[in-house]
Design a protein around this motif. Structure first.
Motif, PDB file in Angstrom:
ATOM      1  N   HIS A  34       0.713  -1.423   0.042  1.00 43.00           N
ATOM      2  CA  HIS A  34       0.131  -0.134  -0.020  1.00 43.00           C
ATOM      3  C   HIS A  34       0.913   1.268  -0.171  1.00 43.00           C
ATOM      4  O   HIS A  34       0.207   2.330  -0.074  1.00 43.00           O
ATOM      5  CB  HIS A  34      -0.959   0.196   1.255  1.00 43.00           C
ATOM      6  N   HIS A  35       2.162   1.142  -0.035  1.00 42.26           N
ATOM      7  CA  HIS A  35       3.126   2.221   0.045  1.00 42.26           C
ATOM      8  C   HIS A  35       4.259   2.332  -0.933  1.00 42.26           C
ATOM      9  O   HIS A  35       4.546   1.317  -1.286  1.00 42.26           O
ATOM     10  CB  HIS A  35       3.657   2.452   1.371  1.00 42.26           C
ATOM     11  N   SER A  36       4.651   3.586  -1.148  1.00 42.46           N
ATOM     12  CA  SER A  36       5.830   3.761  -2.123  1.00 42.46           C
ATOM     13  C   SER A  36       7.083   3.089  -1.757  1.00 42.46           C
ATOM     14  O   SER A  36       7.232   2.945  -0.430  1.00 42.46           O
ATOM     15  CB  SER A  36       5.923   5.387  -2.259  1.00 42.46           C
ATOM     16  N   PRO A  37       8.046   2.900  -2.386  1.00 40.03           N
ATOM     17  CA  PRO A  37       9.391   2.067  -2.098  1.00 40.03           C
ATOM     18  C   PRO A  37       9.931   3.014  -1.137  1.00 40.03           C
ATOM     19  O   PRO A  37      10.966   2.645  -0.449  1.00 40.03           O
ATOM     20  CB  PRO A  37       9.858   1.926  -3.542  1.00 40.03           C
ATOM     21  N   GLU A  38       9.956   4.492  -1.530  1.00 40.15           N
ATOM     22  CA  GLU A  38      10.534   5.308  -0.647  1.00 40.15           C
ATOM     23  C   GLU A  38      10.012   5.368   0.913  1.00 40.15           C
ATOM     24  O   GLU A  38      10.899   5.248   1.861  1.00 40.15           O
ATOM     25  CB  GLU A  38      10.466   6.959  -1.081  1.00 40.15           C
ATOM     26  N   HIS A  39       8.788   5.347   0.977  1.00 39.09           N
ATOM     27  CA  HIS A  39       8.064   5.215   2.237  1.00 39.09           C
ATOM     28  C   HIS A  39       8.405   3.902   2.997  1.00 39.09           C
ATOM     29  O   HIS A  39       9.094   3.928   4.194  1.00 39.09           O
ATOM     30  CB  HIS A  39       6.549   5.163   2.049  1.00 39.09           C
ATOM     31  N   LYS A  66       2.805   8.778   1.082  1.00 36.96           N
ATOM     32  CA  LYS A  66       2.289   7.496   0.839  1.00 36.96           C
ATOM     33  C   LYS A  66       3.324   6.662  -0.210  1.00 36.96           C
ATOM     34  O   LYS A  66       3.650   5.672  -0.191  1.00 36.96           O
ATOM     35  CB  LYS A  66       0.956   7.406   0.582  1.00 36.96           C
TER      36      LYS A  66
END
Length: 66
Positions: A34-39, A66
């Motif tokens: 549910h979240h970005s690789p950066e997150h 997100k």
């Protein structure tokens, strides 16, 4: 010697937790859907440094979104 890490730098790297618990690994696997690789990367780094899942998530939401 120039270029050599200090004792303080080596000690801090050694004290860093080596891996997540099985529960944290399962949480992160589900959370990554549910979240970005950066997150996720930010959360992982914080958790390896000792932050809880909730602490890391709140900080990553503020910094990476997100």
């Amino acid at each position: 010697m120039p270029g050599m890490p200090s004792v303080k730098q080596v000690a801090s790297k050694t004290m860093r937790k080596s891996k997540l618990t099985p529960e944290q690994q399962a949480q992160m696997k589900e959370h990554a859907e549910h979240h970005s690789p950066e997150h996720i990367k930010m959360m992982l780094d914080m958790m390896l440094d000792g932050a809880s899942f909730e602490e890391a998530h709140k900080a990553a939401q503020k910094a990476a979104g997100k």
